[in-house]
Scaffold this motif. Structure first.
Motif, mmCIF file in Angstrom:
data_model
loop_
_atom_site.group_PDB
_atom_site.id
_atom_site.type_symbol
_atom_site.label_atom_id
_atom_site.label_comp_id
_atom_site.label_asym_id
_atom_site.label_seq_id
_atom_site.Cartn_x
_atom_site.Cartn_y
_atom_site.Cartn_z
ATOM 1 N N UNK A 154 0.835 -1.203 0.000
ATOM 2 C CA UNK A 154 0.000 0.000 0.000
ATOM 3 C C UNK A 154 0.867 1.248 0.000
ATOM 4 N N UNK A 155 1.937 1.249 0.817
ATOM 5 C CA UNK A 155 2.856 2.393 0.866
ATOM 6 C C UNK A 155 3.628 2.529 -0.449
ATOM 7 N N UNK A 156 4.019 1.398 -1.012
ATOM 8 C CA UNK A 156 4.732 1.414 -2.293
ATOM 9 C C UNK A 156 3.875 2.070 -3.372
ATOM 10 N N UNK A 157 2.611 1.657 -3.452
ATOM 11 C CA UNK A 157 1.690 2.212 -4.453
ATOM 12 C C UNK A 157 1.444 3.699 -4.186
ATOM 13 N N UNK A 158 1.176 4.036 -2.934
ATOM 14 C CA UNK A 158 0.946 5.446 -2.604
ATOM 15 C C UNK A 158 2.138 6.303 -3.009
ATOM 16 N N UNK A 159 3.339 5.752 -2.857
ATOM 17 C CA UNK A 159 4.546 6.509 -3.166
ATOM 18 C C UNK A 159 4.685 6.845 -4.638
ATOM 19 N N UNK A 160 4.619 5.833 -5.520
ATOM 20 C CA UNK A 160 4.840 6.149 -6.940
ATOM 21 C C UNK A 160 3.628 6.841 -7.568
ATOM 22 N N UNK A 161 2.411 6.618 -7.022
ATOM 23 C CA UNK A 161 1.245 7.339 -7.527
ATOM 24 C C UNK A 161 1.355 8.820 -7.170
ATOM 25 N N UNK A 177 3.991 10.533 -6.727
ATOM 26 C CA UNK A 177 5.063 11.163 -7.508
ATOM 27 C C UNK A 177 4.829 11.046 -9.010
ATOM 28 N N UNK A 178 3.603 10.553 -9.360
ATOM 29 C CA UNK A 178 3.196 10.464 -10.770
ATOM 30 C C UNK A 178 4.197 9.666 -11.606
ATOM 31 N N UNK A 179 4.615 8.511 -11.033
ATOM 32 C CA UNK A 179 5.518 7.610 -11.742
ATOM 33 C C UNK A 179 4.831 6.272 -11.949
ATOM 34 N N UNK A 180 5.321 5.505 -12.928
ATOM 35 C CA UNK A 180 4.896 4.123 -13.070
ATOM 36 C C UNK A 180 5.715 3.280 -12.090
ATOM 37 N N UNK A 212 -3.466 8.162 -20.136
ATOM 38 C CA UNK A 212 -2.573 8.022 -18.983
ATOM 39 C C UNK A 212 -3.229 7.173 -17.896
ATOM 40 N N UNK A 213 -4.539 7.322 -17.687
ATOM 41 C CA UNK A 213 -5.234 6.535 -16.667
ATOM 42 C C UNK A 213 -5.199 5.047 -17.021
ATOM 43 N N UNK A 233 -0.368 -0.598 -15.089
ATOM 44 C CA UNK A 233 0.867 -0.631 -14.313
ATOM 45 C C UNK A 233 0.577 -1.088 -12.881
ATOM 46 N N UNK A 234 -0.501 -0.569 -12.299
ATOM 47 C CA UNK A 234 -0.885 -0.960 -10.942
ATOM 48 C C UNK A 234 -1.208 -2.454 -10.887
ATOM 49 N N UNK A 235 -1.901 -2.955 -11.907
ATOM 50 C CA UNK A 235 -2.208 -4.388 -11.963
ATOM 51 C C UNK A 235 -0.927 -5.218 -11.976
ATOM 52 N N UNK A 236 0.076 -4.766 -12.721
ATOM 53 C CA UNK A 236 1.352 -5.483 -12.765
ATOM 54 C C UNK A 236 2.022 -5.488 -11.398
ATOM 55 N N UNK A 237 1.977 -4.354 -10.709
ATOM 56 C CA UNK A 237 2.589 -4.251 -9.375
ATOM 57 C C UNK A 237 1.906 -5.215 -8.401
ATOM 58 N N UNK A 238 0.577 -5.239 -8.424
ATOM 59 C CA UNK A 238 -0.175 -6.047 -7.463
ATOM 60 C C UNK A 238 -0.089 -7.548 -7.747
ATOM 61 N N UNK A 239 0.230 -7.903 -8.987
ATOM 62 C CA UNK A 239 0.355 -9.321 -9.346
ATOM 63 C C UNK A 239 1.810 -9.794 -9.373
ATOM 64 N N UNK A 240 2.754 -8.910 -9.084
ATOM 65 C CA UNK A 240 4.172 -9.242 -9.266
ATOM 66 C C UNK A 240 4.664 -10.327 -8.323
#
Length: 467
Positions: free
Chosen positions: A83-90, A92-95, A230-231, A237-244
């Motif tokens: 959750x913190x990882x996702x909050x961080x790159x979102x 900062x508007x990064x993938x 962009x959305x 990208x978020x789906x890839x992070x959560x399934x990694x």
């Protein structure tokens, strides 16, 4: 082989299959008698420990006075709350997928320079896929199943690697980074070939662009016009992070450990993991969710009618609807009870995408099912732990909103999970564990050997008794 020959073989195999069914069935009570943990889990869902890892942690309960108490689910990658990882790159508007790859492989978050170097390496490896490979391997034998195409491509890459059997950490890391970079191309190109040769659609083979992220490149090479918002790219990208990654005990990751422990090469290990993920009980769950909702939308006239939805869910559990399997797909998880953190993270972004796509009514239906299903399951079934929506509940809906073909749903999972598999393969090699070899208790009765003459005589007596 001619068609009539297939029919002849089929009849012979059917007879042999009956012998298999007769002689291979094990009394279910024996599993309890010998305290066998089927699926390496006890009746409450608690896993049998088979190893140690630092790569990821799943938290689904706390211990209070020696009792296990379910809690809101949490997922950690190398000790970092996802959750913190996702909050961080979102924020900062990064993938985030490439950053997640770095974290999983190297055990720490990258600084700006380290992340740029990793991205440059992934770009370099993507550009190294030979044109002849696409033409000779992917295009010449297109398969109706993209996971088959992906596994075949991975095994064939063995032939292109001069150090294919080198299992040093340095070489395996190089191989894993190459596979992480190439999985999007192998998957999407495999689909384009299938779509062209089997469905008669136009063939598009777009080259990846070095300035684009993994998620952006997937949409770029998949779509004929290469256009995306962009959305759309952010949510993929978020789906890839959560399934990694999801702990060492899921079926495909455990497969990675098992096969790696034998000392085999990277391509064989990853192909085995792909074979595991292909199974509908693992990687194909979101396809079932989408098809279930399709059936629900056709059956229920008013999607806002809560009682009609509840009745449909009851019918699902009682094997009267959809595939009559008695399951509400996307609900429940082997580990989580109260909530799957991946589904919770996903949910808010899914709502935003549904607004952009004009699919708010579909999102509301998903939301209603998520709310009603645990109540219906608790009433209709004897359960040993809580039930909540898992990540597959929403991922299929997301992929449909992104106009991804259903043939790519499971390969998208693989494109993400190759990061976790790679980390676990390297961890298994570094810690130099024993070959994984669990025990199976044989419950077959000992039989006396019979000569062929005795067997024939016995068959004759059997025929007489049947007559």
């Amino acid at each position: 082989m001619k068609e009539f020959e297939y029919a002849d073989i089929a009849n012979e195999v059917k007879e042999l299959a009956q012998i298999c069914k007769k002689n291979s069935k094990i009394d279910p009570e024996l599993y309890s008698k010998y305290e066998v943990k089927r699926g390496l889990r006890d009746i409450s869902g608690k896993a049998v420990l088979t190893g140690l890892t630092e790569i990821s942690e799943i938290v689904s309960y706390t211990i209070v006075d020696s009792d296990l108490v379910p809690c809101e689910g949490k997922l950690y990658y190398q000790g970092v709350n996802v959750q913190d990882l996702v909050n961080g790159f979102i924020a900062e508007k990064r993938f985030g997928f490439e950053e997640t790859v770095y974290l999983l492989l190297f055990g720490e978050l990258p600084n700006k320079e380290q992340l740029e170097n990793l991205n440059a390496l992934l770009v370099k490896y993507r550009e190294e896929l030979p044109t002849s490979f696409v033409r000779d391997i992917i295009m010449k034998a297109p398969s109706r199943d993209m996971m088959n195409t992906l596994a075949r491509s991975v095994l064939t890459l063995y032939s292109y690697d001069e150090k294919a059997d080198d299992t040093s950490v340095e070489n395996v890391l190089r191989q894993c980074l190459q596979l992480i970079s190439l999985f999007p191309l192998l998957s999407v190109y495999g689909y384009q070939a299938y779509s062209h040769y089997h469905d008669g659609n136009s063939l598009f083979i777009h080259s990846p662009q070095p300035e684009l992220s993994t998620a952006e490149n997937i949409l770029h090479i998949l779509r004929p016009d290469s256009k995306f918002t962009h959305l759309e790219a952010t949510i993929l990208d978020l789906a890839l992070v959560l399934h990694a990654e999801h702990g060492g005990g899921n079926n495909s990751t455990f497969t990675t450990h098992v096969v790696t422990s034998s000392g085999t090469d990277t391509y064989s290990a990853i192909a085995a993991s792909l074979g595991s993920l292909k199974g509908p009980r693992h990687g194909g769950a979101n396809i079932k969710v989408v098809k279930m909702f399709d059936d629900m939308k056709e059956t229920i006239k008013d999607w806002e009618d809560e009682e009609a939805v509840r009745e449909y869910l009851v019918d699902l559990l009682n094997k009267r609807r959809f595939d009559k399997a008695g399951l509400i797909y996307g609900m429940g998880h082997a580990v989580y009870s109260i909530s799957d953190p991946r589904a919770e993270i996903f949910k808010g972004f899914v709502k935003n995408l549904s607004v952009e796509k004009g699919l708010e009514k579909e999102y509301a239906l998903y939301n209603m099912v998520e709310r009603l299903a645990p109540e219906v399951i608790a009433k209709e079934r004897k359960i040993y732990k809580g039930v909540s929506a898992n990540v597959d509940f929403y991922s299929g809906f997301v992929y449909r909103m992104l106009d991804l073909p259903i043939e790519l749903y499971t390969p998208i999972f693989a494109i993400a999970r190759i990061a976790g598999w790679s980390a676990h393969r390297i961890e298994e090699i570094i810690n130099d564990g024993k070959i994984i070899r669990p025990g199976y208790k044989c419950v077959a009765k000992h039989k006396k050997y019979k000569t062929m003459e005795d067997r024939v005589a016995e068959e004759g007596n059997e025929d007489i008794r049947l007559a």
